[in-house]
Enzyme design. Structure first.
Site, PDB file in Angstrom:
ATOM      1  N   TYR A  99       1.786  -8.419  11.908  1.00  0.00           N
ATOM      2  CA  TYR A  99       2.271  -7.715  10.701  1.00  0.00           C
ATOM      3  C   TYR A  99       3.669  -7.143  10.903  1.00  0.00           C
ATOM      4  O   TYR A  99       4.009  -6.107  10.341  1.00  0.00           O
ATOM      5  CB  TYR A  99       1.338  -6.552  10.345  1.00  0.00           C
ATOM      6  N   LYS A 149     -15.600   0.548   6.014  1.00  0.00           N
ATOM      7  CA  LYS A 149     -14.238   0.063   5.751  1.00  0.00           C
ATOM      8  C   LYS A 149     -13.954  -1.210   6.544  1.00  0.00           C
ATOM      9  O   LYS A 149     -12.912  -1.836   6.385  1.00  0.00           O
ATOM     10  CB  LYS A 149     -13.203   1.128   6.141  1.00  0.00           C
ATOM     11  N   TYR A 162       0.842  -1.211   0.000  1.00  0.00           N
ATOM     12  CA  TYR A 162       0.000   0.000   0.000  1.00  0.00           C
ATOM     13  C   TYR A 162       0.878   1.262   0.000  1.00  0.00           C
ATOM     14  O   TYR A 162       0.678   2.176  -0.810  1.00  0.00           O
ATOM     15  CB  TYR A 162      -0.926  -0.022   1.217  1.00  0.00           C
TER      16      TYR A 162
HETATM   17  N1  LIG Z   1      -8.482   6.804   6.128  1.00  0.00           N
HETATM   18  C1  LIG Z   1      -7.180   6.953   6.327  1.00  0.00           C
HETATM   19  O1  LIG Z   1      -6.698   6.867   7.464  1.00  0.00           O
HETATM   20  C2  LIG Z   1      -6.262   7.269   5.173  1.00  0.00           C
HETATM   21  C3  LIG Z   1      -4.919   7.510   5.442  1.00  0.00           C
HETATM   22  C4  LIG Z   1      -4.056   7.792   4.387  1.00  0.00           C
HETATM   23  C5  LIG Z   1      -4.542   7.855   3.106  1.00  0.00           C
HETATM   24  N2  LIG Z   1      -5.847   7.583   2.856  1.00  0.00           N
HETATM   25  C6  LIG Z   1      -6.303   7.644   1.468  1.00  0.00           C
HETATM   26  O2  LIG Z   1      -7.477   8.419   1.410  1.00  0.00           O
HETATM   27  C7  LIG Z   1      -8.329   7.961   0.360  1.00  0.00           C
HETATM   28  C8  LIG Z   1      -9.709   7.696   0.913  1.00  0.00           C
HETATM   29  O3  LIG Z   1      -9.616   6.655   1.871  1.00  0.00           O
HETATM   30  P1  LIG Z   1     -10.824   6.261   2.821  1.00  0.00           P
HETATM   31  O4  LIG Z   1     -10.284   6.139   4.189  1.00  0.00           O
HETATM   32  O5  LIG Z   1     -11.969   7.147   2.560  1.00  0.00           O
HETATM   33  O6  LIG Z   1     -11.105   4.772   2.328  1.00  0.00           O
HETATM   34  P2  LIG Z   1     -12.401   4.094   1.683  1.00  0.00           P
HETATM   35  O7  LIG Z   1     -12.018   2.683   1.458  1.00  0.00           O
HETATM   36  O8  LIG Z   1     -13.595   4.382   2.530  1.00  0.00           O
HETATM   37  O9  LIG Z   1     -12.554   4.873   0.310  1.00  0.00           O
HETATM   38  C9  LIG Z   1     -12.029   4.429  -0.918  1.00  0.00           C
HETATM   39  C10 LIG Z   1     -13.156   4.462  -1.916  1.00  0.00           C
HETATM   40  O10 LIG Z   1     -12.647   4.109  -3.207  1.00  0.00           O
HETATM   41  C11 LIG Z   1     -13.603   3.260  -3.831  1.00  0.00           C
HETATM   42  N3  LIG Z   1     -12.878   2.473  -4.847  1.00  0.00           N
HETATM   43  C12 LIG Z   1     -11.931   1.528  -4.643  1.00  0.00           C
HETATM   44  N4  LIG Z   1     -11.492   1.039  -5.816  1.00  0.00           N
HETATM   45  C13 LIG Z   1     -12.174   1.717  -6.790  1.00  0.00           C
HETATM   46  C14 LIG Z   1     -12.162   1.664  -8.200  1.00  0.00           C
HETATM   47  N5  LIG Z   1     -11.362   0.810  -8.858  1.00  0.00           N
HETATM   48  N6  LIG Z   1     -12.982   2.478  -8.900  1.00  0.00           N
HETATM   49  C15 LIG Z   1     -13.818   3.340  -8.230  1.00  0.00           C
HETATM   50  N7  LIG Z   1     -13.865   3.428  -6.884  1.00  0.00           N
HETATM   51  C16 LIG Z   1     -13.053   2.628  -6.166  1.00  0.00           C
HETATM   52  C17 LIG Z   1     -14.154   2.418  -2.694  1.00  0.00           C
HETATM   53  O11 LIG Z   1     -15.391   1.803  -2.987  1.00  0.00           O
HETATM   54  C18 LIG Z   1     -14.280   3.482  -1.596  1.00  0.00           C
HETATM   55  O12 LIG Z   1     -15.499   4.160  -1.676  1.00  0.00           O
HETATM   56  C19 LIG Z   1      -7.642   6.715  -0.213  1.00  0.00           C
HETATM   57  O13 LIG Z   1      -6.925   7.088  -1.355  1.00  0.00           O
HETATM   58  C20 LIG Z   1      -6.700   6.298   0.899  1.00  0.00           C
HETATM   59  O14 LIG Z   1      -5.593   5.571   0.394  1.00  0.00           O
HETATM   60  C21 LIG Z   1      -6.718   7.290   3.854  1.00  0.00           C
END
Ligand SMILES: NC(=O)c1ccc[n+]([C@@H]2O[C@H](COP(=O)([O-])OP(=O)(O)OC[C@H]3O[C@@H](n4cnc5c(N)ncnc54)[C@H](O)[C@@H]3O)[C@@H](O)[C@H]2O)c1
Length: 299
Positions: free
Chosen positions: A258, A170, A133
């Protein structure tokens, strides 16, 4: 403005869409792989069920002025590189190529996962990802930089550990704050890895939304941290949860499965975000936890 939010049904994406919709025309593109449309209750924009890797689907969307790219595989324990890179890197490339070709500004979600077990506070010029990741997010940042001279604004936001409303879908990838609170409310002792000294920079989702709104107005391309600058150990976190939930529970320490891909400490260097975006987190972890658990009816 016309705004496209990829991953808009997800945790951060849905919070962002709700914040944007009063002043903008917002479209969501999401394949619902780690989210549920229930996150978008109260959202009255357009929702497209589709995949970011499908350039044909993206081309059919009414052209936005700016894209907030949140879609990704967000489960950091997935070790299959092909699976994670296909969505996180190839998917991002599809969105980036579209934005570049059409002259659309782009704000995208990167991650503190790029820092691995590097020294804290983590600065934007560091990188040492430990897992697939983190590698995928670093590859996104490198791709973005390659397009910095293409005439569009490209802002990468390296979120630290985000928590807050709309993260429940999630499941096991939801924040530790949510997982621990769920157990404690059910009367079960909170389980953490031995011996709870690992530190995290927990940032409330409202601050992350604010960082995105600031990025919308930023003048220059950049990749910056979105954290609070303060780290909390898991032992301290359980103290905060006990206080907020009115409990007095001892943690149960378990082995960490992990070891190799696990970040022991995260803490953001926040000066660049302040300087370039004018962003500074407003919520302490204590204030965020109190507001969050109240909002989802745990207290
Ligand atoms: N939540 C955290 O702590 C955190 C920390 C660092 C980075 N991020 C980044 O922030 C962003 C949002 O994360 P989040 O926490 O809301 O996670 P999340 O899993 O709730 O959101 C990701 C979304 O992307 C959608 N998705 C996945 N693959 C897809 C595809 N191929 N086509 C269309 N949609 C797709 C999923 O259905 C989901 O709605 C991500 O890029 C994540 O890597 C999150």
């Amino acid at each position: 403005m016309k705004i496209l939010v990829t991953g808009g049904a997800g945790f951060v994406g849905s919070n962002l869409c709700i914040a944007l919709q009063d002043e903008h025309e917002v479209t969501v593109l999401d394949n619902l792989s780690s989210a549920d449309n229930k996150n978008l209750e109260g959202f009255d924009g357009n929702i497209i069920n589709g995949d970011i890797r499908d350039s044909g689907t993206i081309a059919k969307i009414s052209q936005p002025d700016i894209i907030f790219h949140q879609a990704a595989i967000t489960d950091t324990t997935i070790t299959d590189k092909g699976t994670v890179f296909s969505v996180n890197v190839e998917g991002f490339k599809t969105v980036l190529d579209y934005a570049t070709a059409k002259g659309i500004d782009l704000v995208y979600a990167s991650s503190a996962g790029v820092y691995g077990n590097g020294p804290v506070p983590m600065k934007e010029d560091q990188n040492a990802p430990l897992n697939v990741y983190g590698l995928s997010k670093l590859a996104m940042d490198n791709l973005a930089k390659m397009h910095w001279n293409d005439g569009i604004k490209i802002i990468g936001l390296r979120y630290f550990n985000v928590f807050g409303p709309r993260e429940r879908y999630k499941k096991k990838a939801a924040s530790m704050i949510y997982q621990l609170a769920l157990r404690m409310v059910a009367g079960k002792r909170p389980k953490i890895f031995k011996y709870g000294e690992q530190m995290r920079d927990h940032i409330y989702v409202k601050d992350v939304v604010e960082a995105n709104l600031k990025a919308m107005k930023a003048k220059q391309n950049c990749i910056v941290n979105v954290g609070t600058g303060k780290a909390t150990s898991f032992n301290e976190l359980i103290g905060i949860l006990n206080e907020v939930l009115g409990k007095d529970m001892e943690p149960e320490y378990i082995d960490n499965p992990y070891q190799d891909g696990y970040q022991n400490n995260t803490q953001a260097w926040t000066e660049n975000a302040e300087k370039v975006l004018g962003f500074k987190a407003k919520y302490s972890v204590e204030k965020g936890v109190q507001e969050y658990l109240t909002e989802i009816g745990m207290i």
